[in-house]
Enzyme design. Sequence first.
Site, short mmCIF file in Angstrom:
data_model
loop_
_atom_site.label_atom_id
_atom_site.label_comp_id
_atom_site.label_asym_id
_atom_site.label_seq_id
_atom_site.Cartn_x
_atom_site.Cartn_y
_atom_site.Cartn_z
N TYR A 208 5.99 5.79 -7.47
CA TYR A 208 6.86 4.78 -7.60
C TYR A 208 7.82 4.90 -8.88
O TYR A 208 8.87 4.13 -8.81
CB TYR A 208 6.14 3.35 -7.74
CG TYR A 208 5.77 2.88 -6.37
CD1 TYR A 208 6.57 2.30 -5.50
CD2 TYR A 208 4.75 3.36 -5.74
CE1 TYR A 208 6.49 1.98 -4.10
CE2 TYR A 208 4.30 2.68 -4.40
CZ TYR A 208 5.22 1.94 -3.53
OH TYR A 208 4.86 1.80 -2.19
N ASP B 107 -3.50 0.95 -3.35
CA ASP B 107 -4.04 2.12 -2.92
C ASP B 107 -3.30 3.26 -3.51
O ASP B 107 -3.55 4.20 -3.06
CB ASP B 107 -4.16 2.15 -1.34
CG ASP B 107 -2.84 2.04 -0.84
OD1 ASP B 107 -1.74 1.95 -1.36
OD2 ASP B 107 -2.89 1.93 0.54
P1 NAD Z 1 2.21 -6.90 8.38
O1 NAD Z 1 3.13 -7.84 8.50
O2 NAD Z 1 1.91 -6.32 9.72
O3 NAD Z 1 0.92 -7.90 8.19
C1 NAD Z 1 0.76 -9.22 7.40
C2 NAD Z 1 0.15 -10.35 8.32
O4 NAD Z 1 0.27 -11.38 7.51
C3 NAD Z 1 1.25 -10.88 9.42
O5 NAD Z 1 0.29 -10.77 10.70
C4 NAD Z 1 1.60 -12.17 8.92
O6 NAD Z 1 1.67 -13.05 10.23
C5 NAD Z 1 0.44 -12.63 7.92
N1 NAD Z 1 1.08 -13.85 7.10
C6 NAD Z 1 2.24 -13.80 6.53
N2 NAD Z 1 2.14 -15.00 5.76
C7 NAD Z 1 0.88 -15.39 5.88
C8 NAD Z 1 0.35 -16.46 5.32
N3 NAD Z 1 0.92 -17.46 4.19
N4 NAD Z 1 -0.77 -17.12 5.65
C9 NAD Z 1 -1.64 -16.26 6.45
N5 NAD Z 1 -1.10 -14.98 7.23
C10 NAD Z 1 0.18 -14.76 6.99
O7 NAD Z 1 2.31 -6.11 7.06
P2 NAD Z 1 1.40 -4.82 6.81
O8 NAD Z 1 2.56 -3.78 6.65
O9 NAD Z 1 0.24 -4.44 7.53
O10 NAD Z 1 1.13 -5.29 5.14
C11 NAD Z 1 0.31 -6.33 4.62
C12 NAD Z 1 0.22 -6.68 3.42
O11 NAD Z 1 -0.50 -5.39 2.67
C13 NAD Z 1 1.59 -6.21 2.71
O12 NAD Z 1 1.71 -7.18 1.85
C14 NAD Z 1 1.75 -4.94 2.18
O13 NAD Z 1 2.75 -4.82 1.16
C15 NAD Z 1 0.42 -5.01 1.72
N6 NAD Z 1 -0.09 -3.47 1.34
C16 NAD Z 1 -0.63 -3.36 -0.03
C17 NAD Z 1 -1.04 -2.09 -0.35
C18 NAD Z 1 -1.44 -1.98 -1.77
O14 NAD Z 1 -1.33 -0.86 -2.26
N7 NAD Z 1 -1.84 -3.02 -2.63
C19 NAD Z 1 -1.05 -1.04 0.74
C20 NAD Z 1 -0.76 -1.21 1.90
C21 NAD Z 1 -0.26 -2.57 2.28
C1 G6P Z 2 1.58 2.34 -0.83
C2 G6P Z 2 1.51 1.49 -1.78
C3 G6P Z 2 1.68 -0.04 -1.08
C4 G6P Z 2 2.81 -0.21 -0.06
C5 G6P Z 2 2.65 0.90 0.84
C6 G6P Z 2 3.99 1.00 1.58
O1 G6P Z 2 0.29 2.28 -0.12
O2 G6P Z 2 0.66 1.56 -2.68
O3 G6P Z 2 1.50 -0.77 -2.01
O4 G6P Z 2 2.87 -1.35 0.39
O5 G6P Z 2 2.64 2.14 0.27
O6 G6P Z 2 3.89 1.71 2.80
P1 G6P Z 2 4.81 1.44 4.06
O7 G6P Z 2 4.28 2.61 4.74
O8 G6P Z 2 4.53 0.19 4.65
O9 G6P Z 2 6.04 1.78 3.71
MN MN Z 3 0.57 -0.67 -3.92
#
Ligand code: NAD
Ligand code: G6P
Ligand code: MN
Length: 454
Positions: free
Chosen positions: A270, A172
């Site tokens: 980044y 995102d």
């Molecule tokens: P979070 O810890 O609140 O949530 C993650 C959930 O995954 C937890 O409830 C955990 O229990 C669960 N989990 C962990 N291992 C698991 C497995 N093997 N099987 C099933 N469930 C499992 O984390 P968050 O801050 O909400 O972020 C979630 C993910 O989204 C992270 O990987 C974060 O980096 C990613 N993210 C990516 C983007 C992007 O740009 N691609 C943007 C925002 C967040």
């Molecule tokens: C952006 C990136 C994600 C990353 C997030 C971290 O959205 O694209 O890949 O996980 O920032 O945000 P946070 O609020 O968890 O530091």
């Molecule tokens: Mn990202």
Amino acid sequence: MSLKKQSIVVAGGGSTFTPGIIMMLLENLDKFPIRQIKFYDNDYDRQKQIADATEIILKERAPEIKFVATTDPEEAFTDIDFVMAHIRVGKYAMREKDEKIPLKYGVIGQETCGPGGIAYGMRSIGGVLELIDYMEEYSPDAWMLNYSNPAAIVAEATRKLRPNSKIINICDMPVGIEHRMAEILGLQSRKDMTVRYYGLNHFGWWTDIRDKDGNDLMPEIQKHVKQHGYVTPSELEGSSSEDVEESWMYTYGKAKEVYELDPKTLPNTYLKYYFYPQDEVEHSNPEYTRANEVMDHREKNVFSECNRIANIKTAEDAQLVTDDHASYIVDLARAIAYNTKERMLLIVPNKGSIVNFDPTAMVEVPCMVGSEGPEPLVMGEIPRFQKGLMEQQVAVEKLVVEAWEEGSYQKLWQAIILSKTVPNARVAKQILDDLIEANKEYWPELKKENQTET
Ligand code: NAD
Ligand code: G6P
Ligand code: MN
């Protein structure tokens, strides 16, 4: 024409982003109708808190949608069209270690960049592959939209280890920055712009941005970024309605210095970790990192609001808001479900999109998306500066996947020293040894190569 109703499983149902995604899906039901939502997580208690609130929200706002929360893979992945995956293997407790261990040695501590990102990658690969295997066993026609991080390493692992699986990795950050660009330009929406962009995940550049009539918008954005980075005019005036945390404001401001390296393009934020690693270390508090900030703010807020809704048994006055940036997830799902041919930035195998770059690299480029998945557009040749940086970084990502696959200590050490954020091999080794200790529960066992006998 009525659109076919979709069945979705959110993997990582306990994520802090789950409520925002639910609100966003509810706002888009006319464009993307849903018959069933399932939550899947391996942490029952964490997921239950989000699920109890979601059940109430759905009952009040879309009672026709069937809802299930489960920790049983068969129940979760059966009868599914889309897996929306955002897991965090090791949760925030491990993110905190990823950030604090490198900082002990004066190296940046970050969720997806440098040694912290590598450590997180070593945890995520197995978790995401497991989700793909469940999907393929119980709903072989489904697609996985994955935003579990570190997306670059996860994408390389899925390309290499599950080459035929229907998974698309997305981020995102470009969406969020484009939202800011649109504000800088005074446009209604980022969708009023058509962009050309190339790079790796969290490692890329815009080369062309135009309005729908083909007018070049780059000069106006560049003029702003040269002075203010991606801090928007309303933020500069102090009149912004968005509540952006201080650490993110610093990042948007820092883009000004990142931009200076190549003023013909516009950078992903980044890149600051690779161009100004010392500044990032100096700006960090080794006792209180971003993981602490997220635990104290987003995690607390989301969980206390979900628990409040569950207690009063109504979501009428819910404070959970749509995550605007997450609407690209609906755009992507719609593109596949209804063959919309939407143009979006996705993380895909290069295969010639960047002409003078490794065809097997997972790159982030604009794609047309339809029922058969993404078709990358050709971004052409890239300059030596970006090519050099990307070759180094893609080698890091590929070495991490090889290290995971082979259980190789040597390759992981090589990956860490190849990261532009790490000053020398001795420091890389110290960080690696600490990370191995911290990640015992999550990483495959790493074997050191036998020394040649003399
Ligand atoms: P979070 O810890 O609140 O949530 C993650 C959930 O995954 C937890 O409830 C955990 O229990 C669960 N989990 C962990 N291992 C698991 C497995 N093997 N099987 C099933 N469930 C499992 O984390 P968050 O801050 O909400 O972020 C979630 C993910 O989204 C992270 O990987 C974060 O980096 C990613 N993210 C990516 C983007 C992007 O740009 N691609 C943007 C925002 C967040
Ligand atoms: C952006 C990136 C994600 C990353 C997030 C971290 O959205 O694209 O890949 O996980 O920032 O945000 P946070 O609020 O968890 O530091
Ligand atoms: Mn990202």
